[in-house]
Design a protein around this motif. Structure first.
Motif, short mmCIF file in Angstrom:
data_model
loop_
_atom_site.label_atom_id
_atom_site.label_comp_id
_atom_site.label_asym_id
_atom_site.label_seq_id
_atom_site.Cartn_x
_atom_site.Cartn_y
_atom_site.Cartn_z
N ARG A 261 0.83 -1.37 -0.57
CA ARG A 261 -0.09 0.04 0.89
C ARG A 261 0.76 1.14 -0.43
O ARG A 261 0.07 1.82 -0.56
CB ARG A 261 -1.33 0.29 1.35
CG ARG A 261 -1.88 -1.00 1.10
CD ARG A 261 -3.21 -1.21 1.92
NE ARG A 261 -3.77 -2.26 2.08
CZ ARG A 261 -5.41 -2.26 2.96
NH1 ARG A 261 -5.60 -1.14 4.04
NH2 ARG A 261 -5.64 -3.67 2.78
N ASP B 270 -9.58 -3.84 3.35
CA ASP B 270 -10.03 -4.39 4.65
C ASP B 270 -11.29 -4.65 5.20
O ASP B 270 -11.68 -5.70 6.38
CB ASP B 270 -10.47 -3.01 5.43
CG ASP B 270 -8.15 -2.44 5.29
OD1 ASP B 270 -7.36 -3.21 5.34
OD2 ASP B 270 -7.73 -1.07 5.68
N ALA B 271 -12.88 -4.36 4.84
CA ALA B 271 -13.73 -4.44 4.99
C ALA B 271 -14.22 -5.87 4.69
O ALA B 271 -14.69 -6.29 5.48
CB ALA B 271 -15.00 -3.45 4.68
N ARG C 160 -7.32 5.32 -1.34
CA ARG C 160 -8.83 5.55 0.09
C ARG C 160 -9.49 4.03 0.23
O ARG C 160 -9.51 3.63 1.36
CB ARG C 160 -8.75 6.27 1.03
CG ARG C 160 -9.52 6.80 2.18
CD ARG C 160 -9.02 8.46 2.68
NE ARG C 160 -9.66 9.02 1.96
CZ ARG C 160 -9.67 10.06 1.15
NH1 ARG C 160 -7.81 10.01 1.04
NH2 ARG C 160 -10.11 10.88 0.81
N GLU C 161 -10.32 4.41 -0.35
CA GLU C 161 -11.51 3.03 -0.94
C GLU C 161 -11.69 2.25 -1.15
O GLU C 161 -11.66 1.71 -0.43
CB GLU C 161 -13.10 4.66 -2.19
CG GLU C 161 -13.81 5.67 -1.75
CD GLU C 161 -14.10 6.45 -2.74
OE1 GLU C 161 -13.92 5.87 -3.06
OE2 GLU C 161 -14.51 7.84 -2.03
N THR C 162 -10.57 1.99 -2.03
CA THR C 162 -10.29 0.64 -2.02
C THR C 162 -9.57 0.06 -1.06
O THR C 162 -9.96 -1.25 -1.16
CB THR C 162 -9.20 0.40 -3.03
OG1 THR C 162 -9.78 2.00 -4.66
CG2 THR C 162 -9.07 -0.59 -3.75
N PHE C 163 -9.52 0.29 -0.58
CA PHE C 163 -8.08 -0.29 0.67
C PHE C 163 -9.06 -0.09 1.99
O PHE C 163 -8.87 -1.14 2.40
CB PHE C 163 -7.44 0.67 1.49
CG PHE C 163 -5.65 1.30 0.35
CD1 PHE C 163 -5.29 0.29 -0.12
CD2 PHE C 163 -4.73 2.31 0.71
CE1 PHE C 163 -4.25 0.49 -1.48
CE2 PHE C 163 -3.72 2.37 -0.44
CZ PHE C 163 -3.87 1.50 -1.54
N ALA C 164 -9.98 0.58 1.76
CA ALA C 164 -11.14 0.41 3.17
C ALA C 164 -11.96 -1.00 2.80
O ALA C 164 -12.64 -1.17 3.45
CB ALA C 164 -12.01 1.89 3.22
N GLY C 165 -12.42 -0.55 1.42
CA GLY C 165 -12.88 -2.46 0.81
C GLY C 165 -12.20 -3.16 1.67
O GLY C 165 -12.93 -4.59 1.62
#
Length: 435
Positions: free
Chosen positions: A380, A414-415, A407-412
């Protein structure tokens, strides 16, 4: 450290050609040259086949001093030299595959092709190998039987072929304890990770679907780091595919050797042309045996390895008569012609792809290729550095938008990792993203 002594057997080519091309087969730790016995007849139809034993394994003498994987690779070259052979093909399983990588790094001019089965630039951890070495010195190789059976074979293999399984485990009992321990210690310090991107030998990375020692993702990551390498998975096998599915392995290697020999012949013809440029003067051309069909097949493999089966399956399901030609185009040209070229490894291509998408403002495609970059071995932090670097040359607004996508991709991701049974595991871009 000292170069160990290894011994081999040679199966002549069925054609009777004393100068038939040579393939060398490397065994896994704890096995002998018999590991390849079911594959040798298939390969010997067109090739001479050299099978060797590791130090203290089979008929090779026991090791008397520490050695490295690279020194075993040197010993393999010595065996080939004794035959008066210059270039050769190589295939190896696990430790045998590690030897193959050492050959590609330290003896690149000798290898025509390399097939790496169930192996990697590193295997396991140094601590695990030193612990196993200590255990073997204390209790001998019989103490390894239960663990080896669970690692080596698919759950149903011993029931399907008890003779082959018991023969392999019986051979383990006869291996010299100290030689086995020294091989463990050699694996503990083996690491060719930093050298992979410089490999120019054609490489096939083969995994077993059920292998827990070197799982498929590890072989895919290995292929991603070697320019032009391909990754293939064999269904229903674990860590010793040549023993579990010798017919399938023989067919796979036979096809691989035929393609590699054709590529080598085309390269040799180019080298003989005095008007041909040196590789350093121009990008490497595609091999002469490439067809639209083979480019498409290679493109599908690379596309799946980089973007994932989920994405490709969804994109394929969304094909319409209006988009079919375009899907064929990107599969053949983007994935089959460009992403398969040997000049850059997949990590580097991911860096360039991210930079290009940021520059062009293609945020919709960027999310998909951020995930692909992680698959190809970027961290990352490296993805962020790529965007930051691009900001200097493509503009801060473009980079700002790109950071938002990342940022949105990493958060997705992680979710998805914390809620594996939810819709978070399915990226919502597969039906609309063409790549």
């Amino acid at each position: 450290m000292s170069q160990p002594v290894i011994l081999c057997t040679i199966e002549p080519a069925a054609t009777g050609d004393a100068n038939a091309p040579l393939i060398v087969l490397g065994p896994s730790l704890g096995t002998t040259a018999d590991l390849w016995a079911g594959v040798v007849p298939t390969l010997a139809v067109t090739h001479r086949v050299l099978s060797f034993n590791l130090p203290g394994h089979g008929f090779s003498p026991r090791a008397t001093a520490e050695f490295t994987i690279e020194e075993i690779a040197d010993a393999v070259v010595g065996l080939v030299d004794s035959l008066g052979v210059d270039s050769f093909h190589y295939a190896g399983i696990s430790l045998g595959g590690a030897i193959g990588l050492a050959l590609a790094v330290n003896h690149p001019s000798r290898l025509t092709s390399l097939a790496v089965f169930c192996s990697g630039a590193t295997i396991g951890t140094a601590e695990a190998w030193t612990d196993r070495a200590a255990g073997v010195r204390a209790s001998g190789t019989p103490s390894l039987i239960i663990g080896s059976a669970s690692r080596w074979f698919a759950p149903d293999f011993l029931g399907r072929d008890p003779k082959a399984g018991s023969n392999a485990l019986d051979a383990l009992l006869d291996i010299d304890d100290e030689s086995y321990a020294l091989a463990c210690e050699a694996l503990a310090i083996f690491d060719q990770t930093d050298a992979l991107s410089a490999i120019r030998t054609p490489v096939l990375c083969v995994s077993g679907e059920l292998d827990t020692v070197t799982p498929t993702v590890q072989l895919q990551e290995l292929a991603a780091r070697i320019p032009g390498a391909r990754a293939v998975e064999i269904a229903g096998v674990a860590h010793l595919p040549a023993l579990e599915q010798p017919i399938e392995v023989g067919a796979l290697l036979g096809e691989w050797l035929a393609g590699a020999s054709a590529r080598a012949g085309a390269a040799g013809a180019s080298a003989g042309d005095s008007s041909a440029r040196r590789p350093s003067d121009s990008a490497e051309p595609l091999s002469a045996d490439r067809t639209a069909a083979s480019a498409y097949a290679d493109g599908v493999l690379v596309r799946r390895a980089v973007l994932g089966d989920m994405h490709v399956d969804a994109a394929t399901a969304a094909i319409t008569p209006e988009t079919a030609v375009f899907q064929d185009f990107i599969t053949r040209y983007a994935w089959g012609e460009v992403w398969t070229r040997p000049g850059l490894d997949r990590r580097t291509r991911s860096f360039l792809t991210i930079a290009a998408l940021v520059t062009g403002g293609h945020e919709g495609e960027l999310a998909m290729h951020v995930r692909a970059a992680l698959t190809n071995g970027l961290s990352r932090a490296e993805v962020s550095e790529a965007i930051l670097h691009t900001a200097i040359y493509a503009g801060v607004p473009a980079a700002n938008a790109a950071f938002a996508v990342a940022r949105e991709t990493f958060a997705g991701l992680d979710a998805a990792a914390t809620e594996p049974d939810t819709d978070a595991t399915t990226p919502d871009d597969t039906a609309i993203r063409p790549s």
